[in-house]
Design a protein around this motif. Structure first.
Motif: not given
Length: 137
Positions: A61-67, A77-80, A96-104, A129-135
């Protein structure tokens, strides 16, 4: 005696939930999240899933929220590709690297149901997710 056992199990579960919640030191800016109730609801679902020990659900759910947030910004588009777009516009190399880790992690969680999702994985994903949401919002 049955009621006493039920009460004991309830208290033990409540203690587990409280301990898990204390492990999450970051919380999102709820004022930003409240601007879109569906964002807020998705985050709370992920947070509650984590709290109740449903780590796979929390991660997904956290990952889909970011996507979803990225799709609203950059199109369907694709998450990547969404992460690549965000890199060129508004996130740091670390994010960027954190998001790709989250996606993986999300992909592994969805496609391999027998793979164990550890509590530490869920904590890491929620914190990202919390950090990226804030951004992003």
């Amino acid at each position: 005696p049955e009621d006493q056992q039920d009460l004991g199990r309830y208290r033990a579960l409540q203690q587990e939930i409280n301990i898990r919640q204390q492990k999450l030191v970051l919380l999102p800016d709820f004022n930003k999240l409240n601007r879109k109730p569906e964002y807020y609801n998705a985050f709370i679902e992920s947070y509650k899933s984590y709290s109740f020990g449903l780590f796979r659900s929390s991660v997904v759910v956290a990952s889909v929220l970011i996507e979803t947030i990225l799709k609203e910004k950059y199109g369907n588009k694709k998450f990547y590709d969404l992460i690549e777009d965000a890199r060129s516009k508004e996130i740091t190399d670390l994010e960027y690297y954190l998001l790709h880790g989250l996606r993986s992690e999300r992909n592994d969680s969805v496609h391999d149901v027998l793979r164990e999702i550890r509590e530490e994985d869920a904590i890491m994903i929620l914190n990202i997710t919390i950090k990226i949401i804030g951004k992003l919002i």
